[in-house]
Design a protein around this motif. Structure first.
Motif, PDB file in Angstrom:
ATOM      1  N   PHE A 145      79.701  53.296  22.498  1.00 47.15           N
ATOM      2  CA  PHE A 145      78.731  52.200  22.490  1.00 47.15           C
ATOM      3  C   PHE A 145      77.343  52.771  22.188  1.00 47.15           C
ATOM      4  O   PHE A 145      77.025  53.889  22.612  1.00 47.15           O
ATOM      5  CB  PHE A 145      78.700  51.496  23.850  1.00 47.15           C
ATOM      6  CG  PHE A 145      80.009  50.902  24.255  1.00 47.15           C
ATOM      7  CD1 PHE A 145      80.299  49.574  23.988  1.00 47.15           C
ATOM      8  CD2 PHE A 145      80.970  51.667  24.905  1.00 47.15           C
ATOM      9  CE1 PHE A 145      81.521  49.015  24.354  1.00 47.15           C
ATOM     10  CE2 PHE A 145      82.185  51.126  25.287  1.00 47.15           C
ATOM     11  CZ  PHE A 145      82.465  49.795  25.003  1.00 47.15           C
ATOM     12  N   PRO A 146      76.491  52.041  21.452  1.00 41.66           N
ATOM     13  CA  PRO A 146      75.159  52.557  21.127  1.00 41.66           C
ATOM     14  C   PRO A 146      74.237  52.565  22.350  1.00 41.66           C
ATOM     15  O   PRO A 146      74.280  51.661  23.180  1.00 41.66           O
ATOM     16  CB  PRO A 146      74.652  51.573  20.057  1.00 41.66           C
ATOM     17  CG  PRO A 146      75.453  50.329  20.266  1.00 41.66           C
ATOM     18  CD  PRO A 146      76.777  50.741  20.815  1.00 41.66           C
ATOM     19  N   ILE A 147      73.423  53.604  22.443  1.00 43.37           N
ATOM     20  CA  ILE A 147      72.386  53.699  23.473  1.00 43.37           C
ATOM     21  C   ILE A 147      71.085  53.195  22.855  1.00 43.37           C
ATOM     22  O   ILE A 147      70.659  53.695  21.814  1.00 43.37           O
ATOM     23  CB  ILE A 147      72.194  55.145  23.951  1.00 43.37           C
ATOM     24  CG1 ILE A 147      73.518  55.729  24.442  1.00 43.37           C
ATOM     25  CG2 ILE A 147      71.130  55.217  25.043  1.00 43.37           C
ATOM     26  CD1 ILE A 147      74.100  55.040  25.618  1.00 43.37           C
ATOM     27  N   CYS A 148      70.453  52.214  23.489  1.00 41.58           N
ATOM     28  CA  CYS A 148      69.261  51.586  22.920  1.00 41.58           C
ATOM     29  C   CYS A 148      68.133  51.501  23.951  1.00 41.58           C
ATOM     30  O   CYS A 148      68.367  51.490  25.161  1.00 41.58           O
ATOM     31  CB  CYS A 148      69.581  50.168  22.426  1.00 41.58           C
ATOM     32  SG  CYS A 148      70.769  50.106  21.075  1.00 41.58           S
ATOM     33  N   LEU A 149      66.923  51.444  23.429  1.00 41.38           N
ATOM     34  CA  LEU A 149      65.755  51.105  24.234  1.00 41.38           C
ATOM     35  C   LEU A 149      65.638  49.584  24.217  1.00 41.38           C
ATOM     36  O   LEU A 149      65.569  48.982  23.154  1.00 41.38           O
ATOM     37  CB  LEU A 149      64.499  51.743  23.644  1.00 41.38           C
ATOM     38  CG  LEU A 149      63.168  51.333  24.274  1.00 41.38           C
ATOM     39  CD1 LEU A 149      63.008  51.956  25.649  1.00 41.38           C
ATOM     40  CD2 LEU A 149      61.999  51.728  23.370  1.00 41.38           C
ATOM     41  N   ARG A 150      65.620  48.973  25.430  1.00 38.41           N
ATOM     42  CA  ARG A 150      65.544  47.523  25.520  1.00 38.41           C
ATOM     43  C   ARG A 150      64.180  47.110  26.090  1.00 38.41           C
ATOM     44  O   ARG A 150      63.795  47.542  27.164  1.00 38.41           O
ATOM     45  CB  ARG A 150      66.653  46.977  26.430  1.00 38.41           C
ATOM     46  CG  ARG A 150      66.700  45.441  26.479  1.00 38.41           C
ATOM     47  CD  ARG A 150      67.756  44.978  27.448  1.00 38.41           C
ATOM     48  NE  ARG A 150      67.384  45.267  28.834  1.00 38.41           N
ATOM     49  CZ  ARG A 150      68.235  45.228  29.863  1.00 38.41           C
ATOM     50  NH1 ARG A 150      69.512  44.944  29.632  1.00 38.41           N
ATOM     51  NH2 ARG A 150      67.832  45.505  31.079  1.00 38.41           N
ATOM     52  N   ILE A 151      63.477  46.285  25.317  1.00 39.50           N
ATOM     53  CA  ILE A 151      62.188  45.759  25.745  1.00 39.50           C
ATOM     54  C   ILE A 151      62.340  44.264  26.003  1.00 39.50           C
ATOM     55  O   ILE A 151      62.773  43.519  25.115  1.00 39.50           O
ATOM     56  CB  ILE A 151      61.085  45.983  24.690  1.00 39.50           C
ATOM     57  CG1 ILE A 151      61.071  47.440  24.223  1.00 39.50           C
ATOM     58  CG2 ILE A 151      59.719  45.564  25.229  1.00 39.50           C
ATOM     59  CD1 ILE A 151      60.673  48.417  25.273  1.00 39.50           C
ATOM     60  N   THR A 152      62.000  43.817  27.198  1.00 37.63           N
ATOM     61  CA  THR A 152      62.047  42.385  27.538  1.00 37.63           C
ATOM     62  C   THR A 152      60.641  41.922  27.901  1.00 37.63           C
ATOM     63  O   THR A 152      59.975  42.542  28.736  1.00 37.63           O
ATOM     64  CB  THR A 152      62.999  42.125  28.711  1.00 37.63           C
ATOM     65  OG1 THR A 152      64.303  42.601  28.370  1.00 37.63           O
ATOM     66  CG2 THR A 152      63.073  40.636  29.017  1.00 37.63           C
ATOM     67  N   LYS A 153      60.198  40.851  27.239  1.00 35.17           N
ATOM     68  CA  LYS A 153      58.859  40.311  27.495  1.00 35.17           C
ATOM     69  C   LYS A 153      58.878  38.807  27.244  1.00 35.17           C
ATOM     70  O   LYS A 153      59.382  38.354  26.213  1.00 35.17           O
ATOM     71  CB  LYS A 153      57.813  40.981  26.588  1.00 35.17           C
ATOM     72  CG  LYS A 153      56.368  40.565  26.878  1.00 35.17           C
ATOM     73  CD  LYS A 153      55.407  41.301  25.941  1.00 35.17           C
ATOM     74  CE  LYS A 153      53.963  40.998  26.297  1.00 35.17           C
ATOM     75  NZ  LYS A 153      53.609  39.595  26.092  1.00 35.17           N
ATOM     76  N   TYR A 180      65.782  45.236  20.894  1.00 40.73           N
ATOM     77  CA  TYR A 180      66.444  46.528  21.057  1.00 40.73           C
ATOM     78  C   TYR A 180      65.985  47.492  19.973  1.00 40.73           C
ATOM     79  O   TYR A 180      65.800  47.107  18.816  1.00 40.73           O
ATOM     80  CB  TYR A 180      67.964  46.371  20.981  1.00 40.73           C
ATOM     81  CG  TYR A 180      68.579  45.639  22.151  1.00 40.73           C
ATOM     82  CD1 TYR A 180      68.991  46.332  23.282  1.00 40.73           C
ATOM     83  CD2 TYR A 180      68.749  44.255  22.103  1.00 40.73           C
ATOM     84  CE1 TYR A 180      69.555  45.655  24.357  1.00 40.73           C
ATOM     85  CE2 TYR A 180      69.317  43.573  23.180  1.00 40.73           C
ATOM     86  CZ  TYR A 180      69.725  44.282  24.298  1.00 40.73           C
ATOM     87  OH  TYR A 180      70.276  43.611  25.349  1.00 40.73           O
ATOM     88  N   PHE A 181      65.829  48.768  20.350  1.00 42.01           N
ATOM     89  CA  PHE A 181      65.495  49.829  19.413  1.00 42.01           C
ATOM     90  C   PHE A 181      66.572  50.902  19.523  1.00 42.01           C
ATOM     91  O   PHE A 181      66.892  51.362  20.626  1.00 42.01           O
ATOM     92  CB  PHE A 181      64.131  50.437  19.738  1.00 42.01           C
ATOM     93  CG  PHE A 181      62.984  49.464  19.635  1.00 42.01           C
ATOM     94  CD1 PHE A 181      62.233  49.380  18.471  1.00 42.01           C
ATOM     95  CD2 PHE A 181      62.666  48.628  20.690  1.00 42.01           C
ATOM     96  CE1 PHE A 181      61.182  48.482  18.368  1.00 42.01           C
ATOM     97  CE2 PHE A 181      61.616  47.723  20.608  1.00 42.01           C
ATOM     98  CZ  PHE A 181      60.874  47.648  19.434  1.00 42.01           C
ATOM     99  N   ASN A 182      67.122  51.308  18.395  1.00 40.28           N
ATOM    100  CA  ASN A 182      68.175  52.320  18.402  1.00 40.28           C
ATOM    101  C   ASN A 182      67.627  53.675  18.816  1.00 40.28           C
ATOM    102  O   ASN A 182      66.485  54.023  18.521  1.00 40.28           O
ATOM    103  CB  ASN A 182      68.814  52.442  17.020  1.00 40.28           C
ATOM    104  CG  ASN A 182      69.631  51.231  16.648  1.00 40.28           C
ATOM    105  OD1 ASN A 182      70.161  50.548  17.518  1.00 40.28           O
ATOM    106  ND2 ASN A 182      69.747  50.945  15.362  1.00 40.28           N
TER     107      ASN A 182
END
Length: 402
Positions: free
Chosen positions: A18-26, A32-34
């Motif tokens: 599974f891909p590891i991503c940076l998740r930004i919620t606002k 999502y950023f890869n």
């Protein structure tokens, strides 16, 4: 309400990870950023947002993930200081720029990609990227090469420069594909915008299939299988590696090198191909069983099937160094084997894979079945493997007219 977190996305890839991503919620919106990583669920700690001890090299890889997260927090904080409100699109723009302060300068970004690959344990790819970067820097010594400087004209000049130094189609193709990959990564991260992609007109595909053909026919392969190495003991392993590769659908040397006894279960071998991340389950044929039985009886105190990696727990860069050293010897030994077997063709580790495909075709197996056995995603790739045999079949067909 806002949050910044490293997460394992629940979108399974073809290799089961599974891909590891940076998740930004606002403001109830998420982006999502890869990151450079993929992971299995068993290797991931969702609570802390990092790899656990099941992941080989987890400490270094967690350092890179923390670096990515810290950079996102810094970007978010700076925007919050200067603006009463900002959107996720504005965050993305600033975050991408912060990811590469040199903006659209190519070499600093190229170095960053190499660093990411090394931290991710992809040292083979990192070495290829670094070698290509050194070559391109010799061709164009300026440190201020911009992504927008990469044009069809520049690529053709670089190709001519490589040919003037003895470059072959295969070697040039590898370098051009590496440059294209770096260029595309820059585009993906919004480091620059371009109206016309240079690789739409500079066709790397034309460099394929012009070199010396690599496949052996079945009769030539049989000579290697039947080779008596009692008078040439230094060739014993090389002969075994070639035969093993041939009967395991052309298993690559890099995959054979790290093959473990735990990958063998009764009548099958299961492994993930390093190059494509495709999963293979291969039935053990009698010649393969004979080879496995020998190396089981003479096994080193390691987890590995073959005596290539001499101890467990090697770091990725140590494995890559060992691969480079042993593969060079293997290829030298194969040239000697070709001479003993009176095979007047260049013989290297990859020939077993091409020969497997050609011999299946020679036996009348359909091209789509051959492609599936090799793990190809399309028939075009398989056709490249079968090109030489296709010519010989045409010659034999023409001879029927005599």
């Amino acid at each position: 309400m806002s949050s910044i977190k490293i997460v394992l996305r629940k979108k399974q890839l073809s290799d089961g990870t599974f891909p590891i991503c940076l998740r930004i919620t606002k403001d109830r919106k998420t982006k999502y950023f890869n990151t450079p990583f993929n992971s299995t669920e068993n290797e991931w700690d969702s609570g802390s947002g990092c790899f656990n001890k099941n992941r080989k090299g987890y400490m270094k890889q967690n350092q890179l993930l923390l670096k990515i997260k810290d950079r996102a927090i810094d970007t978010y904080t700076e925007l919050a200081k200067t603006k009463d409100y900002f959107s996720l699109e504005e965050f993305e723009k600033h975050f991408r720029q912060e990811s590469n302060p040199a903006n659209s300068l190519m070499f600093p970004f190229w170095e960053e990609v190499i660093e990411e690959m090394n931290l991710a344990g992809r040292v083979g790819n990192a070495r290829m990227y670094e070698e290509t970067m050194k070559s391109f820097r010799k061709f164009n010594p300026s440190s201020k090469v911009n992504f927008l400087d990469i044009t069809n004209a520049l690529l053709n000049k670089y190709e001519a420069w490589l040919r003037s130094r003895g470059g072959t189609d295969g070697g040039i193709s590898i370098k051009m594909r590496t440059i294209r990959a770096v260029y595309n990564k820059g585009l993906e991260r919004n480091l620059f915008k371009v109206d016309k992609h240079p690789f739409t007109t500079y066709k790397i595909s034309r460099l394929k299939g012009k070199g010396i053909k690599k496949a052996l026919n079945y009769e030539q392969v049989c000579r290697i299988i039947s080779l008596d190495t009692t008078k040439h003991l230094h060739l014993f392993d090389a002969r075994n590696y070639f035969v093993f590769s041939f009967y395991t659908r052309g298993m690559n040397f890099a995959d054979m090198m790290v093959l473990k006894w735990s990958d063998i279960d009764g009548q099958t071998i299961t492994y993930i191909r390093n190059k494509t991340k495709g999963r293979f389950v291969i039935t053990i044929l009698p010649p393969v069983q004979e080879i496995l039985s020998y190396y089981k009886e003479h096994a080193l105190p390691t987890d590995y099937v073959f005596p290539i990696l001499l101890k467990n727990g090697l770091k990725p860069n140590q494995i890559e160094h060992r691969k480079k050293k042993t593969l060079a010897k293997y290829n030298r030994d194969l040239k000697e084997i070709a001479n003993l077997c009176q095979i007047n063709k260049p013989l290297s580790s990859y020939v077993a894979r091409h020969s497997f495909a050609n011999c299946l075709k020679q036996k009348g197996v359909a091209t789509d079945i051959i492609g599936e056995s090799l793990g190809h995603k399309d028939l075009t790739t398989t056709q490249v493997y079968l090109k030489e045999l296709g010519n010989s079949v045409l010659d034999e067909a023409a001879a029927l007219l005599l």
